[in-house]
Scaffold this motif. Structure first.
Motif, mmCIF file in Angstrom:
data_model
loop_
_atom_site.group_PDB
_atom_site.id
_atom_site.type_symbol
_atom_site.label_atom_id
_atom_site.label_comp_id
_atom_site.label_asym_id
_atom_site.label_seq_id
_atom_site.Cartn_x
_atom_site.Cartn_y
_atom_site.Cartn_z
ATOM 1 N N ILE A 2 48.101 -8.129 -51.371
ATOM 2 C CA ILE A 2 48.760 -6.861 -51.053
ATOM 3 C C ILE A 2 50.275 -7.014 -51.142
ATOM 4 O O ILE A 2 50.973 -6.156 -51.716
ATOM 5 N N ALA A 46 51.217 -7.255 -54.796
ATOM 6 C CA ALA A 46 51.043 -5.958 -55.458
ATOM 7 C C ALA A 46 52.148 -4.991 -55.062
ATOM 8 O O ALA A 46 52.657 -4.227 -55.911
ATOM 9 N N GLN A 47 52.536 -4.992 -53.793
ATOM 10 C CA GLN A 47 53.614 -4.112 -53.352
ATOM 11 C C GLN A 47 54.923 -4.479 -54.028
ATOM 12 O O GLN A 47 55.699 -3.604 -54.432
ATOM 13 N N ASP A 98 50.389 -1.584 -55.747
ATOM 14 C CA ASP A 98 49.527 -1.319 -54.610
ATOM 15 C C ASP A 98 48.772 -0.004 -54.761
ATOM 16 O O ASP A 98 47.656 0.160 -54.255
#
Length: 441
Positions: free
Chosen positions: A165, A168-169, A174
């Protein structure tokens, strides 16, 4: 009589016998033509089938040992290399291989029938029984070490997902994960799929192994008595029959010599009489016998300094309930045979066997393992009663030794013991306690 130490767990069956049986609900699996996974023009001799123990592979016709039954091209297999070719995952390519493969599974699953390898995704289990996903009350049935390892692995999965996460952010991806419905629970499913169904293969000679999830191949159940029966080329994974099979018989592969704790942790099942399950018995012996007993398979550790003795650790198991090392250790430390003696005559064998029955604690009243318990309850029961059942197997094997064969090893020199000795590990037990391959009779 010499002193002995036997290591056992809690052998009580009281709690297990008091448990209320729970019927297992059987789900009818979808039947899939595995030919869709195989190389065009190759013969697919296996099919998916629902056995009483669960889904597996059965042969559609008689096959011979070594015969190829399923050939799957590598471009149909899940791998980290394949995941890195997916455009949606390009910015996340720096993630660890297993995590990237897990995301690939979930991304394609979210696409439904239009996803890559959709047919394979459709036949994957909806849930798994590995211990990292057990509840606290379920884990409480297991020993402390397996509980701790399971919880540690469950925490690691959460940590891995949090790292995904965060990455991805940082990459602005995300939203893609959210759109595909990728959350912690689905990530756990994907990790469990990879743990329990992947195979490590070297595609090229001397190349490092790579992890592959091979459609069709991953349906094969485990039989630890079988030799390795698959191979890989630069283009395909080939599943072979490990033995002759008649039409309709189950085709299995060997997952490796793993104890039940490992199988339950990483695969979600146990084997009732796992050949790797053993108990440990220690014999104090003269240090001069250490080399010979070690050559028969005993593990050695030092006794008190200056005593001139060592401790021989022997491990009777379901596969080999009376290992030759244990028979010799009992004979050596109780004066039944002389130091340096490398064979036992019939009288000496009988005396050693009789001594073993006195050394070992009596076998408890072992009840048959129930077939109607919930799967996780039954797995825990198999682990709980393992030592008790091995002990009963040892006593049973000793009782059958009415006419033992002469236990004879190769000649050894006065300077040291010859190489090449090994314990009887070919799966025979009880009446054959010979410790070299040339003496089976």
């Amino acid at each position: 009589m010499a002193d002995y130490i036997i290591y056992t767990k809690d052998l009580s069956l009281q709690a297990a016998r008091a448990a209320e049986p729970v019927r297992v609900l059987q789900r009818k699996p979808l039947v899939t033509d595995l030919g869709c996974f195989s190389v065009a023009g190759s013969d697919c001799a296996v099919e998916e089938h629902a056995f009483s123990s669960g889904r597996g592979l059965r042969v559609r016709r008689p096959v011979k040992a070594g015969e190829a039954v399923l050939t799957v091209p590598l471009h149909h297999c899940w791998s980290a290399e394949r995941a890195r070719q997916v455009p949606e995952l390009a910015s996340l390519a720096s993630l660890p291989d297993e995590d990237l493969m897990a995301l690939h599974l979930l991304l394609e699953r979210a696409k439904g029938p239009t996803g890559w390898n959709a047919t394979h995704l459709r036949i994957l289990p909806e849930e798994y029984d590995m211990t990292p996903f057990w509840s606290d009350s379920e884990l409480a049935r297991l020993d402390g070490e397996l509980q701790a390892t399971s919880r540690k692995l469950a925490t690691q999965v959460q940590t891995d997902f949090a790292a995904i996460i965060k990455t991805a952010q940082g990459k602005g991806e995300d939203g893609m994960l959210l759109q595909a419905g990728i959350d912690l629970e689905s990530f756990k499913w994907a990790k469990a799929t990879l743990w329990s169904r992947c195979t490590d293969l070297s595609v090229k000679k001397d190349a490092a192994p790579q992890r592959f999830l091979v459609p069709g191949f991953d349906l094969a159940n485990c039989d630890q008595s079988l030799p390795v029966a698959f191979c890989v080329s630069e283009t395909s994974v080939i599943l072979k029959a490990a033995k002759d099979l008649q039409e309709g018989e189950e085709l299995c592969i060997n997952y490796g010599p793993h104890p039940n704790n490992h199988l339950l942790l990483w695969y979600g099942f146990v084997i009732d009489e796992n050949p790797c399950t053993s108990i440990t018995i220690e014999f104090p012996v003269d240090a001069a016998a250490a080399g010979f007993l070690e050559s028969l398979g005993a593990q050695m550790r030092d006794a008190e300094p200056g005593s001139g003795r060592v401790t021989a650790r022997c491990q009777p198991s379901f596969r080999d309930p009376i290992p030759c090392a244990m028979l010799f250790a009992a004979a050596v430390c109780n004066g039944i045979c002389a130091l340096g003696q490398t064979s036992l005559n019939v009288e000496q064998e009988l005396a050693a066997l009789e001594l073993l029955t006195k050394i070992l604690p009596p076998a408890s009243d072992v009840q048959p393992l129930p077939q109607t318990l919930d799967h996780r309850q039954r797995c825990a029961l198999v682990l709980l009663t393992a030592d008790d059942r091995v002990l009963a197997t040892v006593h049973s094997a000793a009782a059958k030794e009415e006419s033992p064969v002469k236990c004879q090893t190769e000649e050894v020199s006065a300077a040291g013991y010859a190489d090449g000795h090994g314990s009887n590990s070919d799966g025979r037990s009880g009446s054959n306690i010979c410790c070299c391959d040339g003496c089976h009779s």
